[in-house]
Structures are given as C-alpha cells and as structure tokens.
Motif scaffolding. Structure first.
Motif, PDB file in Angstrom:
ATOM      1  N   UNK A   1       0.825  -1.214   0.000  1.00 54.12           N
ATOM      2  CA  UNK A   1       0.000   0.000   0.000  1.00 54.12           C
ATOM      3  C   UNK A   1       0.855   1.259   0.000  1.00 54.12           C
ATOM      4  N   UNK A   2       1.419   1.504  -1.162  1.00 54.48           N
ATOM      5  CA  UNK A   2       2.241   2.700  -1.338  1.00 54.48           C
ATOM      6  C   UNK A   2       1.344   3.842  -1.810  1.00 54.48           C
ATOM      7  N   UNK A   3       1.725   5.055  -1.443  1.00 53.76           N
ATOM      8  CA  UNK A   3       0.959   6.216  -1.912  1.00 53.76           C
ATOM      9  C   UNK A   3       1.957   7.338  -2.229  1.00 53.76           C
ATOM     10  N   UNK A   4       1.871   7.904  -3.438  1.00 57.82           N
ATOM     11  CA  UNK A   4       2.845   8.951  -3.779  1.00 57.82           C
ATOM     12  C   UNK A   4       2.675  10.183  -2.901  1.00 57.82           C
ATOM     13  N   UNK A   5       3.782  10.827  -2.600  1.00 54.66           N
ATOM     14  CA  UNK A   5       3.745  11.972  -1.673  1.00 54.66           C
ATOM     15  C   UNK A   5       2.914  13.127  -2.238  1.00 54.66           C
ATOM     16  N   UNK A   6       2.914  13.315  -3.568  1.00 52.96           N
ATOM     17  CA  UNK A   6       2.117  14.428  -4.120  1.00 52.96           C
ATOM     18  C   UNK A   6       0.621  14.130  -4.013  1.00 52.96           C
TER      19      UNK A   6
ATOM     20  N   UNK B   1      -9.465  10.849   7.061  1.00 57.31           N
ATOM     21  CA  UNK B   1      -9.389  10.549   5.621  1.00 57.31           C
ATOM     22  C   UNK B   1      -8.254   9.563   5.374  1.00 57.31           C
ATOM     23  N   UNK B   2      -8.578   8.414   4.820  1.00 57.73           N
ATOM     24  CA  UNK B   2      -7.525   7.458   4.466  1.00 57.73           C
ATOM     25  C   UNK B   2      -6.933   7.824   3.112  1.00 57.73           C
ATOM     26  N   UNK B   3      -5.626   7.906   3.078  1.00 61.90           N
ATOM     27  CA  UNK B   3      -4.933   8.201   1.819  1.00 61.90           C
ATOM     28  C   UNK B   3      -4.133   6.954   1.464  1.00 61.90           C
ATOM     29  N   UNK B   4      -4.826   5.988   0.881  1.00 61.03           N
ATOM     30  CA  UNK B   4      -4.253   4.663   0.645  1.00 61.03           C
ATOM     31  C   UNK B   4      -4.528   4.268  -0.802  1.00 61.03           C
ATOM     32  N   UNK B   5      -3.865   3.231  -1.270  1.00 59.12           N
ATOM     33  CA  UNK B   5      -4.074   2.831  -2.672  1.00 59.12           C
ATOM     34  C   UNK B   5      -4.738   1.455  -2.783  1.00 59.12           C
TER      35      UNK B   5
END
Ligand SMILES: CCCCCCCCCCCCCCCCCCCCCCCC(=O)SCCNC(=O)CCNC(=O)[C@H](O)C(C)(C)COP(=O)(O)OP(=O)(O)OC[C@H]1O[C@@H](n2cnc3c(N)ncnc32)[C@H](O)[C@@H]1OP(=O)(O)O
Ligand SMILES: NC(=O)C1=CN([C@@H]2O[C@H](COP(=O)(O)OP(=O)(O)OC[C@H]3O[C@@H](n4cnc5c(N)ncnc54)[C@H](OP(=O)(O)O)[C@@H]3O)[C@@H](O)[C@H]2O)C=CC1
Length: 481
Positions: A292-297, A321-325
């Motif tokens: 579960x990687x997420x780009x910093x931008x 808010x989940x910021x996940x992929x």
C-alpha cells in the motif's frame, strides 16, 4: 513557431478565469506548517506556493540542524530542484516563508514571545506534519513528539481567533493491529493523558521495561504513539475544525512537480538502494500481500483538499481521511519487487557491490539461511579482503544494519490491510472538475509500472545523486560480476 510547453496548467487556468476553488481558498491565508523540512512538508509547501502564489505567509516551525541556521535550511530548500517551478510562479517566495525557531520537544516549543504572539493572532490554517517516524525510537521521545507536541499545538490552536482548520497528519498504520480499518479514531487501551503523565516521572529503564506491555499488539513505538496522537486530537479538539489524514507508505512523487522526487531513505527507498547496490539479496516478504504505497504528491493534494473542506464546510465531527491505494488500485509486493529489478536492468546504480538479484523468501528458516549465505558470509569474506589489502573493514557493520532495518520493516510487508475510504471518496465527489485535476488524489489513475520505474530513477538522481551519463559505465561494471 513550436507549441508552448504548458509548465503551469494551474496558472493558465487562472488566466482563463476558472481558478481552482481550493487554490483560491489558500490565497491571502497565513498558514502554519510543522515538519516543513521533512519529506512531506517540503512537497506540501511547494504545492501551496505553486498553486496559490498569492497566499500571505507560510510560518514554518523549525529548528537549526546539522550546523545550519534556520535561514540556511530555508535557503537550501528553496534552492533545491523541487522548488524550481515555484521560483518562476512565485518570485517572492523567500519573503513569504517565515521560519520560526521552535523545538517541538520543549515546553511551548521554545518559541519566543513575539513569535508566539504573531502566530496566535495571524494563523488561518495549521498543517501538523512533524513527527518522529523512526520505528525504534524510545517511547519517551516518541510520546514527546507524536503525542505531547500534538497536545501543545492544539492548545496553541485554541488560542488562535482566526484559525479556520487544523489538519493533523497521522498514518494509516496507527491501527495496524487491526486488519480492517475504518475512517474513525479507535480508542487506545491506556488514555494518552496517563501515558503523557507517566513519561514525566518514570525513569528511562522502567519505561524501556514497560514499553512492550504498553504497545501491546502494535509493532513499534511509532505506530503506537501515532494512535495516541489521534486520540489526543479527538479528545482535545474543542471548538476547532479538525481533520485527520492517514497516508499509508509514502513514496516518491507521482506527477508533481515532476515524477520520482524523493529525499529520504524511509519506506521502500532505503531497501531499493540496498537491492540496487547488490547488498540486499533476500528479504522475508509475502509477494501477494498488498503493497500500500501512496505517492507523496497524492498525499499533499488530499491534505490541501481536506484543509479547504474542513474550513469551508466545517463538519460537525473530526473526519478521518484514508490516503491509501490498496482498495482502489491494488499492487502487491511481488509485482513491485519484480518491476524494481526490471528497472535496475535499464538504469543500474553505480559501483554496485554485486549484481542486483534480490528475492523474497517466504519463511523464517529460509530467511535465516539466505541471511547467512547471501548477506553475512559475503560480508565477512569482503572484510577479510579489505583487511588483507590494508583497508578498514566495513561490510559486516553495514550488513548488520541492513538486516536490522529489514527485520523492522518485515511486519509491513508480510500482511495486508483493508482501509475504507468513504470520506476520501466523498471529498473527491465534492471537488469541482478543475479541483479534481489540480488537486488530484485519485489513485485509480496511477500506473504502477510507470510509477515504480520513475521512483527508481528518482532514487538514482535525487537521493544517490548519480549522473545519467554514468549508465553505460554502471552496466559495464555489472557485467564484470
Ligand atoms: C520478485 C522478487 C523481487 C525482490 C526484489 C526486492 C527489491 C527491493 C524492493 C523493496 C521493496 C520492499 C520495500 C518494503 C518497504 C516497506 C516499508 C514499510 C514501511 C511502513 C511504514 C509505515 C508508515 C509510516 O507511517 S512510517 C514512515 C516511514 N518510516 C520509516 O520508514 C522509518 C524506518 N526507519 C527507522 O525506523 C530507522 O532508520 C531504522 C530502525 C530502520 C534503522 O535505525 P538505525 O539506528 O539502525 O539506523 P539509522 O541511524 O536510522 O540509519 C543508519 C543507516 O541506515 C540508513 N537507513 C536508514 N533508514 C533506512 C532504510 N529504511 N533502509 C535502508 N537504509 C536505511 C541510514 O541512512 C544510515 O546510513 P548511514 O550511511 O550510516 O548514514
Ligand atoms: N513517510 C511516510 O512513509 C509516512 C509518513 N506519515 C506521517 O507524515 C508526516 C510527515 O512524515 P515525513 O515527512 O515522512 O517525516 P520526516 O521524518 O521526513 O519529517 C519529520 C519532520 O518533523 C520535524 N521534527 C521532528 N522533530 C522535531 C522537533 N523536535 N522540533 C521541530 N521539528 C521536528 C523534522 O524536522 P527536522 O528536519 O529538523 O528533523 C521534519 O521536518 C508524519 O506525521 C508521519 O507520521 C504517515 C504515513 C507514512
């Protein structure tokens, strides 16, 4: 005449009169950022200046470090490649950053009275990014930074008459003892206040002794204290408009300001280097587990959208808010590892110790075996050779450090988690089409193979500072093995 390259789509949109609502929201605002010198903080500042060059000021709470004064640190950040576009869009960027001396480990952050007065009376938005992200930090230090400092910042925030929103950056792994995680703050077994108090009077040896009991089924002091930090935010939010953003494993930039930018070894970056340089040959990982990687931008775009939404719509409760992929565009460690190795073929790192040939092992026994055969034994032999040739042995030390690092990361690459993303999807649907484009956090559009290739390339360029012109020589070097 050739077609003009559109370097700043955000700005051309403004000329056309359809400026993004979010960008317009930040214009004229005084924004306070903690952790602005960190990986995420820099990208956050960059995006703010690039899309809202008319913002009033960004206050950054920072400390001198590595012999550099605050001004020298700011100068270095603004003169880095990351900020090249910003300097074109916002030539006054130097004047719009106010570096405030602050040490989040100290009472009142050791901020001077005048600075405190200015912060309290002027701040409109707070982004709280600062944290210790080390997995092995002693509990006392992790509590101080990830819990007590958050509590103090909330206290400051409650005295800010112009404050519109407080955005707290947490981690998707703050509840990694669960497998399905909702966008809610989960209670911790021991109240954060009790933990904070006990850190005051317990001595270090007792804290070390009780740490495993306190963190329970959390893997380390980092995730444990980030969970406590969230509870503090929820309990002490008072009348503030607060939101929590939980990114998963934050990786290099996907698109903005350019692909592949990364500047530290956290998450996968350090291991990619170790594999590319031929040190890392095997790691205990589950190829089918979700990476579960997420780009910093992407994280930064969501964070800015959350800042706008929280200030303008003032939700009644603290939204998470989940910021996940993983649930929208899953990739697994097998696919990721394979693409990393494929990229090394095209763009190898310079002066590798061995040919990059890492593999995932599935069980403890095989892992021990490969650690002995592929890591410890070659290191001992190489150090013997260094001694024979009158040089200082260093490989065994390096390998031991690498194995310690891999053992700390193993927890995260042998399990899968499911994060619900209702709030994040709700927010996406609230955005105008131009905001969805300018502040894009829709990971369904991410092409993993392309992203990973750019990530490896970014590591080579921005972390290792290797020249692309050296690729033929690097390939030649690998052929010798
Ligand atoms: C088909 C098969 C293919 C197989 C191919 C394999 C290819 C390889 C691909 C790899 C893909 C797999 C990657 C998996 C990565 C998973 C990461 C999961 C992370 C979960 C994150 C949770 C989300 C968060 O919120 S946390 C934020 C992220 N935080 C971190 O990542 C911090 C981790 N770091 C630490 O806690 C410490 O640095 C620690 C404990 C790892 C090491 O501490 P120590 O005191 O021993 O060292 P340091 O003083 O910190 O540094 C010493 C030395 O090591 C370098 N270094 C630091 N960190 C790393 C690292 N992560 N990897 C490698 N090297 C690292 C550091 O620069 C120092 O070097 P010097 O030369 O001595 O300066
Ligand atoms: N990177 C990741 O994979 C993930 C990160 N997160 C969260 O995102 C946020 C940002 O992380 P990231 O940018 O990667 O972390 P970094 O380690 O890159 O940055 C940490 C920041 O905190 C600052 N800081 C630390 N201690 C102090 C102190 N005593 N006084 C003042 N400032 C201090 C650092 O300042 P200095 O430069 O002076 O050290 C730095 O600016 C954190 O809250 C983290 O928990 C969440 C999920 C994943």
């Amino acid at each position: 005449m050739g077609r003009e390259r559109n370097l700043f789509p955000e700005l051309s949109e403004r000329k056309g009169g359809t400026m993004s609502t979010i960008a317009a929201f930040y214009s004229g605002k005084s924004i306070l950022i903690t952790g602005a010198t960190g990986f995420m903080g820099k990208v956050l500042m960059e995006k703010l200046f690039r899309t809202s060059p008319d913002l009033k000021v960004i206050y950054i709470l920072m400390r001198p470090k590595a012999g550099q004064t605050l001004q020298q640190r700011v100068f270095q950040i603004l003169n880095s490649k990351l900020f090249e576009k910003v300097k074109e869009v916002c030539p006054t960027v130097h004047d719009k950053i106010r570096a405030i001396y602050a040490d989040l480990n100290q009472n009142d952050f050791a901020i001077s009275r005048e600075d405190m007065q200015e912060l309290l009376s002027c701040t409109n938005i707070i982004f709280h990014c600062a944290a210790t992200v080390r997995f092995d930090d002693p509990l006392r230090h992790a509590v101080q930074l990830n819990v007590t400092a958050t509590q103090q910042l909330l206290l400051m925030a409650s005295q800010m008459p112009k404050l519109e929103a407080f955005i707290h950056i947490s981690t998707a792994f703050s509840n990694c003892n669960l497998t399905h995680i909702d966008e809610v703050v989960y209670p911790c077994p021991v109240e954060p206040k009790k933990i904070i108090d006990s850190m005051e009077w317990l001595d270090d040896s007792i804290i070390d002794e009780i740490t495993p009991k306190l963190i329970g089924d959390q893997p380390n002091t980092y995730t444990y204290t980030k969970a406590l930090g969230e509870m503090v935010v929820q309990q002490e939010s008072g009348n503030l408009n607060i939101a929590i953003v939980r990114p998963s494993i934050v990786g290099a930039t996907w698109q903005e300001p350019f692909p592949g930018w990364v500047d530290n070894l956290n998450g996968p970056s350090g291991l990619i280097i170790a594999a590319g340089k031929g040190f890392l040959r095997a790691i205990k990982a589950t190829p089918m587990a979700v990476a579960d990687l997420i780009p910093v931008d992407t994280v930064v775009n969501l964070t800015l959208a959350v800042g706008w939404y929280t200030a303008v719509h003032r939700p009644k409760s603290t939204l998470v808010y989940h910021c996940t992929s993983g649930n929208l565009n899953p990739c697994n460690w097998g696919k990721m590892g394979f693409q990393v190795l494929a990229t090394f073929e095209k763009i190898p790192f310079e002066r590798a110790f061995r040919r990059p040939n890492a593999d995932f092992t599935s069980n403890n026994f095989m892992n021990q075996y490969w650690n002995a055969v592929s890591h410890r034994a070659p290191a001992i032999i190489y150090d013997f050779y260094l001694r024979l040739t009158g040089r200082k042995p260093r490989m065994t030390k390096l390998m031991n450090r690498l194995l310690r690092t891999t053992s700390m990361l193993e927890y995260f690459i042998n399990r899968s988690w499911e994060w619900s993303t209702y709030n994040t999807e709700m927010l996406m649907s609230e955005l105008s089409p131009e905001d969805q484009r300018v502040f894009n956090f829709d990971v369904r559009q991410l092409n993993w193979l392309e992203y990973i290739e750019n990530y490896v390339l970014g590591i080579k360029k921005y972390l290792l500072k290797e020249d692309m012109a050296g690729i033929p020589e690097a390939k030649q070097h690998l052929k010798r093995f």
